[in-house]
Every structure is written in structure tokens, then in C-alpha cells.
Design a protein around this motif. Structure first.
Motif, PDB file in Angstrom:
ATOM      1  N   MET A   1       0.843  -1.190   0.000  1.00  0.00           N
ATOM      2  CA  MET A   1       0.000   0.000   0.000  1.00  0.00           C
ATOM      3  C   MET A   1       0.883   1.247   0.000  1.00  0.00           C
ATOM      4  N   VAL A   2       0.526   2.232  -0.758  1.00  0.00           N
ATOM      5  CA  VAL A   2       1.331   3.443  -0.947  1.00  0.00           C
ATOM      6  C   VAL A   2       1.633   4.186   0.359  1.00  0.00           C
ATOM      7  N   PRO A   3       0.645   4.485   1.226  1.00  0.00           N
ATOM      8  CA  PRO A   3       0.954   5.283   2.418  1.00  0.00           C
ATOM      9  C   PRO A   3       2.029   4.670   3.314  1.00  0.00           C
ATOM     10  N   GLU A   4       2.160   3.344   3.292  1.00  0.00           N
ATOM     11  CA  GLU A   4       3.151   2.682   4.138  1.00  0.00           C
ATOM     12  C   GLU A   4       4.525   2.622   3.488  1.00  0.00           C
ATOM     13  N   ASP A   5       4.625   2.932   2.226  1.00  0.00           N
ATOM     14  CA  ASP A   5       5.894   2.911   1.512  1.00  0.00           C
ATOM     15  C   ASP A   5       6.726   4.125   1.945  1.00  0.00           C
ATOM     16  N   PRO A   6       7.944   3.909   2.430  1.00  0.00           N
ATOM     17  CA  PRO A   6       8.792   5.039   2.842  1.00  0.00           C
ATOM     18  C   PRO A   6       9.020   6.060   1.715  1.00  0.00           C
ATOM     19  N   ARG A  48       3.990  14.518  -7.684  1.00  0.00           N
ATOM     20  CA  ARG A  48       4.489  13.570  -6.669  1.00  0.00           C
ATOM     21  C   ARG A  48       4.063  12.134  -7.030  1.00  0.00           C
ATOM     22  N   ARG A  49       2.805  11.992  -7.424  1.00  0.00           N
ATOM     23  CA  ARG A  49       2.314  10.662  -7.780  1.00  0.00           C
ATOM     24  C   ARG A  49       3.047  10.117  -8.997  1.00  0.00           C
ATOM     25  N   PHE A  50       3.286  10.987  -9.982  1.00  0.00           N
ATOM     26  CA  PHE A  50       4.045  10.568 -11.160  1.00  0.00           C
ATOM     27  C   PHE A  50       5.446  10.094 -10.752  1.00  0.00           C
ATOM     28  N   CYS A  51       6.103  10.849  -9.895  1.00  0.00           N
ATOM     29  CA  CYS A  51       7.453  10.469  -9.469  1.00  0.00           C
ATOM     30  C   CYS A  51       7.436   9.140  -8.715  1.00  0.00           C
ATOM     31  N   TYR A  52       6.396   8.928  -7.928  1.00  0.00           N
ATOM     32  CA  TYR A  52       6.254   7.639  -7.247  1.00  0.00           C
ATOM     33  C   TYR A  52       6.154   6.515  -8.278  1.00  0.00           C
ATOM     34  N   LEU A  53       5.306   6.713  -9.285  1.00  0.00           N
ATOM     35  CA  LEU A  53       5.168   5.692 -10.335  1.00  0.00           C
ATOM     36  C   LEU A  53       6.475   5.479 -11.085  1.00  0.00           C
ATOM     37  N   TYR A 110       2.533   7.044 -26.719  1.00  0.00           N
ATOM     38  CA  TYR A 110       1.106   6.768 -26.550  1.00  0.00           C
ATOM     39  C   TYR A 110       0.929   5.507 -25.694  1.00  0.00           C
ATOM     40  N   ARG A 111       1.616   4.438 -26.085  1.00  0.00           N
ATOM     41  CA  ARG A 111       1.516   3.179 -25.325  1.00  0.00           C
ATOM     42  C   ARG A 111       2.036   3.351 -23.891  1.00  0.00           C
ATOM     43  N   GLN A 112       3.137   4.050 -23.764  1.00  0.00           N
ATOM     44  CA  GLN A 112       3.751   4.268 -22.459  1.00  0.00           C
ATOM     45  C   GLN A 112       2.834   5.098 -21.553  1.00  0.00           C
ATOM     46  N   TYR A 113       2.209   6.132 -22.136  1.00  0.00           N
ATOM     47  CA  TYR A 113       1.300   6.980 -21.360  1.00  0.00           C
ATOM     48  C   TYR A 113       0.063   6.175 -20.939  1.00  0.00           C
ATOM     49  N   ALA A 114      -0.477   5.382 -21.852  1.00  0.00           N
ATOM     50  CA  ALA A 114      -1.638   4.540 -21.518  1.00  0.00           C
ATOM     51  C   ALA A 114      -1.273   3.574 -20.386  1.00  0.00           C
ATOM     52  N   GLN A 115      -0.078   3.041 -20.437  1.00  0.00           N
ATOM     53  CA  GLN A 115       0.386   2.136 -19.375  1.00  0.00           C
ATOM     54  C   GLN A 115       0.573   2.907 -18.065  1.00  0.00           C
ATOM     55  N   THR A 116       1.031   4.139 -18.161  1.00  0.00           N
ATOM     56  CA  THR A 116       1.169   4.986 -16.973  1.00  0.00           C
ATOM     57  C   THR A 116      -0.198   5.204 -16.322  1.00  0.00           C
ATOM     58  N   LEU A 117      -1.212   5.505 -17.141  1.00  0.00           N
ATOM     59  CA  LEU A 117      -2.565   5.705 -16.607  1.00  0.00           C
ATOM     60  C   LEU A 117      -3.087   4.439 -15.934  1.00  0.00           C
ATOM     61  N   ALA A 118      -2.806   3.281 -16.540  1.00  0.00           N
ATOM     62  CA  ALA A 118      -3.251   2.011 -15.947  1.00  0.00           C
ATOM     63  C   ALA A 118      -2.554   1.771 -14.606  1.00  0.00           C
ATOM     64  N   SER A 119      -1.264   2.042 -14.543  1.00  0.00           N
ATOM     65  CA  SER A 119      -0.537   1.883 -13.282  1.00  0.00           C
ATOM     66  C   SER A 119      -1.025   2.882 -12.240  1.00  0.00           C
ATOM     67  N   TYR A 120      -1.299   4.106 -12.672  1.00  0.00           N
ATOM     68  CA  TYR A 120      -1.827   5.127 -11.772  1.00  0.00           C
ATOM     69  C   TYR A 120      -3.113   4.613 -11.119  1.00  0.00           C
ATOM     70  N   GLU A 121      -4.008   4.086 -11.952  1.00  0.00           N
ATOM     71  CA  GLU A 121      -5.295   3.624 -11.423  1.00  0.00           C
ATOM     72  C   GLU A 121      -5.111   2.474 -10.427  1.00  0.00           C
ATOM     73  N   VAL A 123      -2.609   1.994  -8.434  1.00  0.00           N
ATOM     74  CA  VAL A 123      -1.991   2.481  -7.205  1.00  0.00           C
ATOM     75  C   VAL A 123      -2.837   3.530  -6.492  1.00  0.00           C
ATOM     76  N   PHE A 124      -3.362   4.494  -7.243  1.00  0.00           N
ATOM     77  CA  PHE A 124      -4.026   5.651  -6.644  1.00  0.00           C
ATOM     78  C   PHE A 124      -5.526   5.714  -6.902  1.00  0.00           C
ATOM     79  N   GLY A 125      -6.059   4.859  -7.762  1.00  0.00           N
ATOM     80  CA  GLY A 125      -7.448   4.970  -8.164  1.00  0.00           C
ATOM     81  C   GLY A 125      -7.544   5.803  -9.427  1.00  0.00           C
ATOM     82  N   PRO A 126      -8.748   6.165  -9.847  1.00  0.00           N
ATOM     83  CA  PRO A 126      -8.909   6.927 -11.094  1.00  0.00           C
ATOM     84  C   PRO A 126      -8.145   8.254 -11.055  1.00  0.00           C
ATOM     85  N   SER A 127      -7.517   8.581 -12.170  1.00  0.00           N
ATOM     86  CA  SER A 127      -6.763   9.833 -12.262  1.00  0.00           C
ATOM     87  C   SER A 127      -7.715  10.989 -12.584  1.00  0.00           C
TER      88      SER A 127
END
Length: 182
Positions: A1-6, A48-53, A110-121, A123-127
Motif C-alpha cells: 500500500m502506498v501510504p506505508e511505503d517510505p 508527486r504521484r508521477f514520481c512515485y510511479l 502513446y503506449r507508455q502513457y496509456a500504461q502509466t494511466l493504468a498503473s496510476y489507477e 496504485v491511486f485509483g482513477p486519475s
């Protein structure tokens, strides 16, 4: 879970730039992009969320345009970026590489950004769509835009601009006709 990650805890605690600056990073970001203060603060949070990803997604990530603007500005705070942010917060370098251009690169991003959005969701839920548009808009529509210095130009919506231009042309035509008759 993200909040527990140092890493996430360090990212949340980190503030860009000198702590005693009267003109904060978010204020500068707002001014340079024509955003209001609340929106700029939200973009900084998404940065910040992007840098985490970037550190945890397990694949290359691509920022939204707004997040990229925050990243570009942060890079201008070079000592802060490299000596504090990368060294102490991320504990790794985070390089910014521009595209080499062309269709293959655009399609890759395009593919990389789509994958970023999928990873965002995951970890963090809908962007938030006002900061993270879909991949088509980010890579095929928005790059056609231009940044404009608004103190030098009037910005008129296209539908109004056409009407103004037609009225102006009709007025010029009428002046020419009346000038020839007179």
C-alpha cells in the motif's frame, strides 16, 4: 500500500525549493502556466504521484502535459532537484528525456502513457481527467496546441473569431465600395 511505503512518505513530506521562499514553487507554476493557485497545487500533488510511479511502476512512465510542466520547472531548481529530490527523496536519479520525434516515437509514448494511466489507477485509483487526459488527447490532440504569451495576444474563441473576421471583411468591403462610389 502506498501510504506505508517510505518513498511515498518522503514524497508527501518533500517541498520543492527553498523553505523560506516568498514565491513558492506552486505559485511560480501557476503564473507560468496561467493556472489558478488551487489547480497548480493539485498539479504538484500529481507530480508527486508521477514520481512515485516512475520509481515503482516497473516500466517507463510518461507524464501528462501539466505534470510535465511541473517536472520542467522543478528541473530549473537544479540543486534542489539533484541534491535533495533525487538523492534524498527518490534515492535514485530521475532523468527527463525528450522525444526524438516522429510517428514511431509518438506511438511509443502513446503506449507508455496509456500504461502509466493504468498503473496510476492500480496504485491511486482513477486519475483526475483535468490533469491526466486520455492517451489520445495527450499524444495526438494536445501536441497540436501552442503556448501563447497572453499579454501580447488576444485570445478569442474560434466561433467568435470567425464572426469578427467576417464582420471586419464586410466592413472593409463596404468601405472600398463606398470609396469607389464617392
Amino acid at each position: 500500500m502506498v501510504p506505508e511505503d517510505p518513498l511515498w512518505q518522503r514524497l508527501e513530506a518533500y517541498r520543492i525549493g527553498p523553505p523560506d521562499a516568498e514565491f513558492t514553487f506552486a505559485q511560480r507554476l501557476a503564473r507560468e502556466n496561467g493556472w489558478d493557485a488551487d489547480y497548480a497545487e493539485r498539479v504538484v500533488g500529481e507530480y508527486r504521484r508521477f514520481c512515485y510511479l516512475a520509481m515503482r511502476a516497473g516500466h517507463e512512465v510518461t507524464p501528462s502535459d501539466q505534470v510535465d510542466q511541473a517536472w520542467h520547472l522543478h528541473l530549473t531548481y537544479s540543486r534542489d532537484y539533484w541534491q535533495r529530490f533525487c538523492a534524498e527523496v527518490l534515492e535514485a536519479p530521475l532523468h527527463h528525456g525528450p522525444t526524438a520525434g516522429g510517428k514511431a516515437e509518438r506511438d511509443r509514448y502513446y503506449r507508455q502513457y496509456a500504461q502509466t494511466l493504468a498503473s496510476y489507477e492500480k496504485v491511486f485509483g482513477p486519475s483526475p481527467a483535468d490533469i491526466w487526459p486520455d492517451a489520445n488527447r495527450r499524444l495526438y490532440v494536445d501536441p497540436l496546441a501552442r503556448r501563447v504569451q497572453t499579454r501580447n495576444y488576444w485570445m478569442v474563441p474560434r466561433r467568435i473569431g470567425w464572426a469578427v473576421m467576417i464582420v471586419a471583411l464586410l466592413g472593409i468591403s463596404a468601405m472600398i465600395v463606398w470609396g469607389l462610389d464617392g
